[in-house]
Design an enzyme around this catalytic site. Structure first.
Site, PDB file in Angstrom:
ATOM      1  N   HIS A  36       0.833  -1.209   0.000  1.00 18.94           N
ATOM      2  CA  HIS A  36       0.000   0.000   0.000  1.00 18.94           C
ATOM      3  C   HIS A  36       0.865   1.256   0.000  1.00 18.94           C
ATOM      4  O   HIS A  36       0.549   2.245  -0.672  1.00 18.94           O
ATOM      5  CB  HIS A  36      -0.914   0.007   1.226  1.00 18.94           C
ATOM      6  CG  HIS A  36      -2.031  -0.988   1.141  1.00 18.94           C
ATOM      7  ND1 HIS A  36      -2.605  -1.551   2.246  1.00 18.94           N
ATOM      8  CD2 HIS A  36      -2.674  -1.521   0.076  1.00 18.94           C
ATOM      9  CE1 HIS A  36      -3.571  -2.388   1.870  1.00 18.94           C
ATOM     10  NE2 HIS A  36      -3.620  -2.382   0.563  1.00 18.94           N
TER      11      HIS A  36
ATOM     12  N   CYS B 117      -1.788  -3.864 -16.422  1.00 17.19           N
ATOM     13  CA  CYS B 117      -2.418  -2.921 -15.496  1.00 17.19           C
ATOM     14  C   CYS B 117      -1.870  -3.060 -14.088  1.00 17.19           C
ATOM     15  O   CYS B 117      -2.364  -2.432 -13.154  1.00 17.19           O
ATOM     16  CB  CYS B 117      -3.939  -3.102 -15.478  1.00 17.19           C
ATOM     17  SG  CYS B 117      -4.498  -4.702 -14.883  1.00 17.19           S
TER      18      CYS B 117
END
Length: 564
Positions: free
Chosen positions: A191, A495
């Site tokens: 993250h 992606c």
């Protein structure tokens, strides 16, 4: 404090760029004296009431920060707010209190229990351990009456150094004051790394010895080479930073669309999570959205939204990109159906108590025994397309077999939409040619593909070298998938976070990748870099990367081919 620090530290590069500044240490612990002086309420109900008050305060802090954030940062902060209020955590605290533990001990025992459980499950679920420990420290601070730990506000532009950073710390950083991030733990898909890309802050993770850097030590961070120079010659370092600043200003003027120097087009697209991040991405030089993570809009939703309610959410993402083109030549949005499960549980969709959720019922697999879940989501996407005039492409995550791809494609085509699948599982990459017999496009999710190919938890600091997308095995699977696209005359995109690497991007294009989707902040660096190289150079870079024996050799070989 370390008295001797190597002149050069190395780690995994996440966000490119050069930054010079004094070390700023993140405040990660609560004042131990305040903890020692804390007198815990003894009756169980009083102790639990104090815990509940702390939970409300911490959760509200996360919610406030989420309201000011967008995209991935907003979603992980929202998820942390939910984790702080988790009923299972509260129940375990109560159980420990009833067994005779004092409040702070009961809290620590409960957190350690769930941290161990998350770590044991591995995969994406292990990412939540950092978030859980961050919540623990914030709850502890509220209970003992201290400020929440986190990142202090620097007085001068500084390099933030920490063992690891929670999303609550990273998302609120001011790039004008925190000029670079260096963490001793974490991986390139954590993250912290993802949010750092959104902010455009040079970032290194997995830097052994970073915590040995004393506060105020001058360091030069190279987010491209993956190095931290300790105590560099200040004048020379400032000259290098100035050159980098000038290069960034040049990048900021890049307006697209992306092509190689000899005119071969490459679609650059944005990864988005909601209407706000989509609107922001539409202002960047992108040709649409390559990954709309639909599940992130429903993390806190207890009851499944109706197709009409889902359509309202999807329309907010489709609208900024105007009428789409079914042929794919104009702006378009690629919508990924629910990738729920593992670290992204959704109350109305995912199963509880899976032994290994990262390898369990997640993504498309949720529809195996609940086909209506997928049908209603596709109905919502089709309705949003009708309302906005945008013709989205729709892809399924966690596809492992051709039969799964074919069944999904039939459902998508029945609604007048363009079907594709994610390539995240090695079996799907190996079968890419057959996959393209039944779908219209493929999109490679390099984060999960790397993790599953290398059998390495992408959050395990000790395995960062294995979770590097430059791993030869991963590059070969990408090349196999891209070649299948060329043979079938169908588009194949990337992606995952690897698409944001301006050094890797030309090699991916040289393999046959037709689109790259990334955080909007990374687009200009990738686009400008592609514009400086020919397609022949991209193909040479691909060959050099595929011939390398390890990630470091692959990076060096590609940089040499491209003259970087």
């Amino acid at each position: 404090m370390a008295t001797e620090t190597p002149a050069l530290l190395s780690g995994t590069p996440v966000v490119p760029g050069l930054a010079l500044g004094p070390v700023l240490r993140a405040r990660t612990e609560v004042d131990p004296e305040a903890v020692a002086a804390f007198v815990a309420p003894e009756p169980v109900e009083e102790a639990l009431a104090a815990y509940d008050e702390a939970v409300v305060a911490v959760s509200e802090t996360f919610v406030r920060r989420a309201e000011g954030a967008a995209g991935e940062a907003k979603q992980v902060l929202t998820a942390s707010a939910g984790l702080a209020k988790d009923k299972g955590l509260r129940s375990t605290v109560r159980k420990n209190l009833t067994a005779g533990s004092a409040l702070l001990v009961a809290l620590e025992e409960a957190v350690e229990f769930f941290a161990g459980l998350f770590a044991q499950q591995g995969g994406l679920m292990a990412e939540r351990v950092t978030d859980l420990r961050d919540i623990h420290k914030r709850l502890l601070a509220h209970l003992v009456g201290e400020p929440e730990p986190g990142v202090p506000t620097p007085e001068v532009p500084s390099v933030l150094v920490a063992e690891d950073l929670a999303p609550s710390d990273t998302s609120g950083l001011d790039p004008s004051l925190v000029v670079a991030l260096v963490t001793e733990k974490g991986g390139s898909t954590s993250h912290t790394a993802i949010i750092a890309r959104q902010l455009g802050i040079p970032c290194l993770v997995g830097v052994a010895g970073a915590l040995g850097l004393a506060a105020q030590t001058l360091v030069l961070v190279d987010g491209t080479a993956g190095t931290v120079e300790v105590g560099p010659d200040e004048a020379a370092a400032r000259g290098r930073v100035e050159q980098d600043r000038a290069a960034r200003e040049e990048l900021a003027r890049w307006t697209g669309p992306a092509t190689t120097r000899d005119g071969v087009p490459v679609k650059l697209l944005a990864n988005v999570a909601d209407a706000k991040s989509a609107a922001s991405a539409a202002e960047a030089p992108v040709e649409g959205v390559g990954l709309f993570r639909t599940e992130l809009s429903f993390l806190n939703t207890k009851v499944e939204p109706t197709p009409e309610e889902q359509a309202e959410v999807y329309a907010g993402v489709l609208s900024p990109f105007g009428p789409g083109d079914p042929g794919g030549s104009g702006p378009h949005v690629v919508v990924r159906t629910l990738d729920a499960g593992s670290d992204k549980p959704i109350a109305y969709a995912t199963k509880d108590h899976e032994e290994n959720p990262a390898l369990g019922v997640r993504g498309l697999r949720l529809a195996f025994d609940n086909p209506g879940l997928l049908d209603r989501q596709l109905d919502g996407i089709a309705l949003a397309a009708e309302q906005t005039g945008v013709a989205p492409w729709v892809m399924a995550p966690m596809v492992a077999t051709v039969a799964e791809a074919e069944d999904f494609a039939s459902k998508v085509r029945a609604r007048g939409l363009k079907p594709g699948v994610m390539i995240e599982i090695p079996s799907a990459a190996i079968l890419a040619h057959q996959m393209l017999q039944v779908v219209d496009f493929l999109s490679i999710g390099t984060n999960d593909l790397t993790q599953y190919t290398m059998a390495a938890d992408r959050m395990a600091t000790d395995l960062t070298h294995l979770t590097d997308p430059w791993q030869p095995a991963v590059l070969h699977l990408i090349a196999i998938t891209a070649e299948a696209g060329k043979r079938n005359g169908k588009p194949v995109g990337v992606c995952g976070e690897a698409a944001a690497d301006p050094v890797l991007a030309p090699a991916l294009v040289g393999m046959g990748i037709t689109s790259l989707s990334m955080a909007a902040a990374a687009v200009r660096a990738v686009g400008a870099g592609l514009g400086k190289v020919t397609m022949d150079a991209c193909e040479d870079a691909a060959e050099a990367a595929l011939a390398a024996s390890d990630p470091q050799a692959a990076r060096a070989a590609v940089r040499e081919v491209l003259g970087l």
